[in-house]
Design an enzyme around this catalytic site. Sequence first.
Site, PDB file in Angstrom:
ATOM      1  N   CYS A  14      43.244  41.593  42.183  1.00 39.31           N
ATOM      2  CA  CYS A  14      44.423  42.264  42.710  1.00 39.31           C
ATOM      3  C   CYS A  14      45.050  43.033  41.554  1.00 39.31           C
ATOM      4  CB  CYS A  14      45.392  41.307  43.402  1.00 39.31           C
ATOM      5  SG  CYS A  14      46.161  40.065  42.362  1.00 39.31           S
ATOM      6  N   CYS A  88      43.822  46.328  45.478  1.00 43.90           N
ATOM      7  CA  CYS A  88      43.731  47.036  44.196  1.00 43.90           C
ATOM      8  C   CYS A  88      43.205  48.450  44.379  1.00 43.90           C
ATOM      9  CB  CYS A  88      42.904  46.256  43.182  1.00 43.90           C
ATOM     10  SG  CYS A  88      41.156  46.150  43.519  1.00 43.90           S
ATOM     11  N   CYS A  92      38.770  49.061  41.486  1.00 47.13           N
ATOM     12  CA  CYS A  92      37.645  48.152  41.336  1.00 47.13           C
ATOM     13  C   CYS A  92      36.334  48.921  41.247  1.00 47.13           C
ATOM     14  CB  CYS A  92      37.577  47.192  42.521  1.00 47.13           C
ATOM     15  SG  CYS A  92      39.079  46.243  42.728  1.00 47.13           S
TER      16      CYS A  92
END
Length: 140
Positions: A14, A88, A92
Amino acid sequence: MTETHDSPSALFVCVHNAGRSQMAAGFLRELSGGAVEVRSAGSMPAEQINPVAVEAMQEVGIDITAERPKVLTTEAVRDSDVVITMGCGDACPVFPGKRYEDWELADPAGQGIDAVRPIRDDIEQRIRGLLDSLGIQPVR
């Protein structure tokens, strides 16, 4: 003797690595009884774990007080079998052949314990589903 890489591994990501991902990692460590290698990280890690997340986890007998927010690395993603993101966005990195899941969860940041408990309980149910999908029986 089995080697570590024989166990499945999961990475929870996150933004701040202070609430949702830490609670998920705590649940997976506890419920897998060590059968899953657990990592967590954030795209912009906070200074410390959300104290309300720590309190919510203590209520269910899981201590995450020793955990610290960690920065997301390409290696952590590459070394994980399952990558679970929690808001997120595009931070990522994506590698072919990895299993990715995005869990839509409310952010516990700035919330009181009454708001964090349902998030915690949602995460626990998702972790139990993850264990089932990995063929691992929860230890409790």
